[in-house]
Design a protein around this motif. Sequence first.
Motif, PDB file in Angstrom:
ATOM      1  N   VAL A 103       0.840  -1.202   0.000  1.00 13.49           N
ATOM      2  CA  VAL A 103       0.000   0.000   0.000  1.00 13.49           C
ATOM      3  C   VAL A 103       0.874   1.250   0.000  1.00 13.49           C
ATOM      4  O   VAL A 103       0.623   2.199  -0.750  1.00 13.49           O
ATOM      5  N   VAL A 107       0.801   4.095  -2.858  1.00  9.44           N
ATOM      6  CA  VAL A 107       0.520   5.495  -2.529  1.00  9.44           C
ATOM      7  C   VAL A 107       1.688   6.372  -2.973  1.00  9.44           C
ATOM      8  O   VAL A 107       1.491   7.443  -3.557  1.00  9.44           O
ATOM      9  N   GLY A 111       0.376   8.511  -5.740  1.00 14.22           N
ATOM     10  CA  GLY A 111      -0.078   9.711  -5.043  1.00 14.22           C
ATOM     11  C   GLY A 111       0.971  10.771  -4.818  1.00 14.22           C
ATOM     12  O   GLY A 111       0.657  11.963  -4.817  1.00 14.22           O
ATOM     13  N   SER A 167      -8.740   6.318   4.925  1.00 14.19           N
ATOM     14  CA  SER A 167      -7.860   7.352   4.366  1.00 14.19           C
ATOM     15  C   SER A 167      -7.524   7.156   2.895  1.00 14.19           C
ATOM     16  O   SER A 167      -7.369   8.141   2.163  1.00 14.19           O
ATOM     17  N   LEU A 168      -7.431   5.922   2.435  1.00 12.87           N
ATOM     18  CA  LEU A 168      -7.068   5.715   1.024  1.00 12.87           C
ATOM     19  C   LEU A 168      -8.099   6.311   0.059  1.00 12.87           C
ATOM     20  O   LEU A 168      -7.720   7.018  -0.876  1.00 12.87           O
ATOM     21  N   TYR A 171      -7.778  10.123   0.233  1.00 13.18           N
ATOM     22  CA  TYR A 171      -6.566  10.575  -0.463  1.00 13.18           C
ATOM     23  C   TYR A 171      -6.761  10.531  -1.977  1.00 13.18           C
ATOM     24  O   TYR A 171      -6.473  11.504  -2.681  1.00 13.18           O
ATOM     25  N   ALA A 172      -7.293   9.414  -2.464  1.00 17.52           N
ATOM     26  CA  ALA A 172      -7.511   9.272  -3.908  1.00 17.52           C
ATOM     27  C   ALA A 172      -8.519  10.306  -4.408  1.00 17.52           C
ATOM     28  O   ALA A 172      -8.303  10.960  -5.443  1.00 17.52           O
TER      29      ALA A 172
END
Length: 197
Positions: A103, A107, A111, A167-168, A171-172
């Motif tokens: 992960v 990210v 990200g 949170s993922l 964030y995305a």
Amino acid sequence: CDWSSDVCSSDLDLPSAITLNSVQFNASRAIGPMVGGIVLARFGAGFAFLFNAISYVAVVGALLLVKAHRVPAQRAATRVLAGIKEALVYLRTRPGITLSILVAVMVGFFGAPIVQFTVVFAEEVYGVGPEALGYLLGGLGLGAILVAPWVAGAFGDITPSVVVRASLPVYAGAIVAFGLSRSYAFGLLAIVVAGGG
């Protein structure tokens, strides 16, 4: 340790210590770009580089105070390889840690480029200068600081898996919102939310 319950206070303090480290890291990530943007806008690039160089004096001084033991290069290389092998063996027995690393890699790969895109957006989409760019870059750190109490469990015990699952997508979604933004205010809000994610 409380031997009757097999619980060490250090086990209980670990999440708080990790959060404190994260807050310190993100505070520097928030404050540094903001100050850098102001210095760049008011005094120019030369002073920005000068202040950056001066900031390393404390780090160099601390490194000079470190007493290191010399290790033969061959032995050091053997230790490193043995450590990597030991880590890989350990990962096979801990699928949760393997998933966490995957992960983090995803990210970082998908990200993290938002940081570089802020420069492009500031200049070409928003038409703002270095000071506003500093606020954009600092927004990531600010968002992370704002959610730190939640992650640390100030509002109740929250498991790491719940934090990741929440949170993922945040964030995305924030990265997508930033990519679609055409106004500075909306882009800044998206950056702060991305920092929180």
